[in-house]
Design a protein around this motif. Sequence first.
Motif, short mmCIF file in Angstrom:
data_model
loop_
_atom_site.label_atom_id
_atom_site.label_comp_id
_atom_site.label_asym_id
_atom_site.label_seq_id
_atom_site.Cartn_x
_atom_site.Cartn_y
_atom_site.Cartn_z
N ALA A 186 -5.92 1.69 -4.59
CA ALA A 186 -6.14 1.67 -6.04
C ALA A 186 -4.92 1.10 -6.76
O ALA A 186 -5.05 0.38 -7.76
CB ALA A 186 -6.43 3.09 -6.53
N TYR A 187 -3.73 1.41 -6.25
CA TYR A 187 -2.50 0.88 -6.83
C TYR A 187 -2.43 -0.64 -6.66
O TYR A 187 -2.11 -1.36 -7.61
CB TYR A 187 -1.30 1.54 -6.17
CG TYR A 187 0.05 1.04 -6.65
CD1 TYR A 187 0.55 1.39 -7.89
CD2 TYR A 187 0.83 0.21 -5.84
CE1 TYR A 187 1.79 0.93 -8.33
CE2 TYR A 187 2.07 -0.24 -6.26
CZ TYR A 187 2.54 0.12 -7.51
OH TYR A 187 3.77 -0.34 -7.95
N VAL A 188 -2.76 -1.11 -5.46
CA VAL A 188 -2.73 -2.55 -5.19
C VAL A 188 -3.75 -3.28 -6.07
O VAL A 188 -3.46 -4.34 -6.64
CB VAL A 188 -3.01 -2.83 -3.70
CG1 VAL A 188 -3.26 -4.31 -3.46
CG2 VAL A 188 -1.84 -2.34 -2.86
N GLU A 189 -4.92 -2.70 -6.23
CA GLU A 189 -5.95 -3.31 -7.08
C GLU A 189 -5.48 -3.38 -8.52
O GLU A 189 -5.74 -4.36 -9.24
CB GLU A 189 -7.25 -2.53 -6.97
CG GLU A 189 -7.95 -2.68 -5.62
CD GLU A 189 -9.15 -1.78 -5.48
OE1 GLU A 189 -9.47 -1.06 -6.46
OE2 GLU A 189 -9.77 -1.77 -4.40
N GLU A 190 -4.78 -2.34 -8.96
CA GLU A 190 -4.25 -2.34 -10.34
C GLU A 190 -3.19 -3.42 -10.51
O GLU A 190 -3.17 -4.13 -11.54
CB GLU A 190 -3.66 -0.97 -10.66
CG GLU A 190 -3.18 -0.86 -12.10
CD GLU A 190 -2.72 0.55 -12.44
OE1 GLU A 190 -2.56 0.83 -13.64
OE2 GLU A 190 -2.52 1.37 -11.52
N LEU A 191 -2.31 -3.58 -9.51
CA LEU A 191 -1.32 -4.65 -9.57
C LEU A 191 -1.99 -6.02 -9.64
O LEU A 191 -1.59 -6.89 -10.43
CB LEU A 191 -0.39 -4.59 -8.35
CG LEU A 191 0.62 -3.46 -8.28
CD1 LEU A 191 1.46 -3.60 -7.01
CD2 LEU A 191 1.53 -3.42 -9.50
N ASN A 192 -3.01 -6.21 -8.81
CA ASN A 192 -3.71 -7.50 -8.79
C ASN A 192 -4.32 -7.82 -10.16
O ASN A 192 -4.25 -8.95 -10.65
CB ASN A 192 -4.81 -7.50 -7.72
CG ASN A 192 -4.25 -7.54 -6.32
OD1 ASN A 192 -3.09 -7.92 -6.10
ND2 ASN A 192 -5.05 -7.15 -5.35
N LEU A 237 0.82 -1.21 0.00
CA LEU A 237 0.00 0.00 0.00
C LEU A 237 0.85 1.26 0.00
O LEU A 237 0.46 2.29 -0.56
CB LEU A 237 -0.92 0.01 1.23
CG LEU A 237 -2.11 -0.96 1.19
CD1 LEU A 237 -2.78 -1.02 2.57
CD2 LEU A 237 -3.12 -0.54 0.14
N SER A 238 2.02 1.19 0.63
CA SER A 238 2.88 2.38 0.74
C SER A 238 3.76 2.59 -0.48
O SER A 238 4.50 3.58 -0.54
CB SER A 238 3.76 2.27 1.99
OG SER A 238 2.97 2.23 3.17
N TYR A 239 3.70 1.69 -1.45
CA TYR A 239 4.58 1.83 -2.61
C TYR A 239 4.16 3.01 -3.49
O TYR A 239 4.98 3.61 -4.17
CB TYR A 239 4.59 0.55 -3.45
CG TYR A 239 5.84 0.40 -4.29
CD1 TYR A 239 6.93 -0.31 -3.82
CD2 TYR A 239 5.93 0.99 -5.55
CE1 TYR A 239 8.09 -0.43 -4.58
CE2 TYR A 239 7.08 0.88 -6.32
CZ TYR A 239 8.15 0.16 -5.83
OH TYR A 239 9.30 0.06 -6.58
N SER A 240 2.88 3.31 -3.46
CA SER A 240 2.35 4.40 -4.27
C SER A 240 1.41 5.25 -3.43
O SER A 240 0.74 4.75 -2.52
CB SER A 240 1.60 3.85 -5.49
OG SER A 240 0.85 4.84 -6.14
N GLU A 241 1.33 6.55 -3.76
CA GLU A 241 0.39 7.43 -3.08
C GLU A 241 -1.04 7.02 -3.36
O GLU A 241 -1.96 7.40 -2.63
CB GLU A 241 0.62 8.88 -3.54
CG GLU A 241 1.96 9.46 -3.11
CD GLU A 241 2.16 10.87 -3.62
OE1 GLU A 241 1.32 11.34 -4.43
OE2 GLU A 241 3.14 11.51 -3.20
N ARG A 242 -1.25 6.20 -4.37
CA ARG A 242 -2.60 5.76 -4.73
C ARG A 242 -3.12 4.67 -3.81
O ARG A 242 -4.30 4.34 -3.84
CB ARG A 242 -2.60 5.27 -6.18
CG ARG A 242 -2.27 6.36 -7.18
CD ARG A 242 -2.03 5.78 -8.55
NE ARG A 242 -3.19 5.00 -8.99
CZ ARG A 242 -3.12 3.91 -9.76
NH1 ARG A 242 -1.94 3.48 -10.17
NH2 ARG A 242 -4.21 3.28 -10.10
N GLY A 243 -2.25 4.07 -3.01
CA GLY A 243 -2.67 3.13 -1.99
C GLY A 243 -3.45 1.94 -2.53
O GLY A 243 -2.94 1.15 -3.33
#
Length: 295
Positions: A255-261, A247-253
């Motif tokens: 949303a970023y994790v969901e995109e990676l998934n 979650l901390s890898y991107s400011e998008r939190g």
Amino acid sequence: MLRKLTIMLGIIAAVAAAIAPNVLHLAHPYRLYDGVVPAHNIAVAAPTVTELPDFSRYQQTDEKKQAFFSFLGPLVAAENAVIEEQRAGLHALYTKWQLNPDSLSNEQVSWLEYLAKRYRVEFSFTSKTEAEQGFALLKRRVDVIPETLVLVQAANESAWGTSRFAQQALNLFGQWCFREGCGLVPGARGAEATHEVQKFDSVNASVRSYLRNLNTHPAYYEMRQLRAEQREQNQTIRALDLTPGLLSYSERGEAYVEELNAMIRVNRPIIMDAMDDDKPVAEPGFTPSSDSAPE
């Protein structure tokens, strides 16, 4: 009495046979740790790659993905192979230390000190408690990152290897640095900001730095905990198991994790195809560091 003695000797021999291969192998460790241990018996050395292909020339999306994963996959596998060697050595020395705390040679202690610096762990044999804590923290940090996760994050952060930072700085993971001249200045950087996008001498170094970042930085403690839980349950560590810890890898939190998934699910078949070749083994780079990150 003789029969009991024979049984006991048999049990001891069986235990020794199970432990000895790893422990004795580390009695004269030969892995590649920058003068601490001499290097030899290396099957394949991963090439040092100092230039990215022009991925923008691919017109078809699937062709671009295949080319990107096929290019980067072996380098990721090579860096993970180094970590696997380090992890095997760590566990073998831990077993040896448990059996006899005074049994580690000076060379083996030096190797553990190298590993502690590499993974930013305070490690001391001053007391058994301190040593036990150091070993526990090292075992949580010295571990691989699933190659699917590495490849997908690289694709996401570098626009499939076509971004300015990827092409000019060989930075595939958006890593920052904070020393003037250490990288490229982002165009959208605020007036008071001082960070730069780190420049690497090789793609190998970019991958290596990313893996070390996830394995040491306090921001990714949860990811390491998730991985450790999978280890304790003897489960295969999958990319989707670890993304909640990013979650901390991107400011998008989230949303970023969901995109990676989503990227992992869509691209897994292409990655499996690209990673089907034999995986090389790489020599690790090591920049000494005395800092220690809390965990």
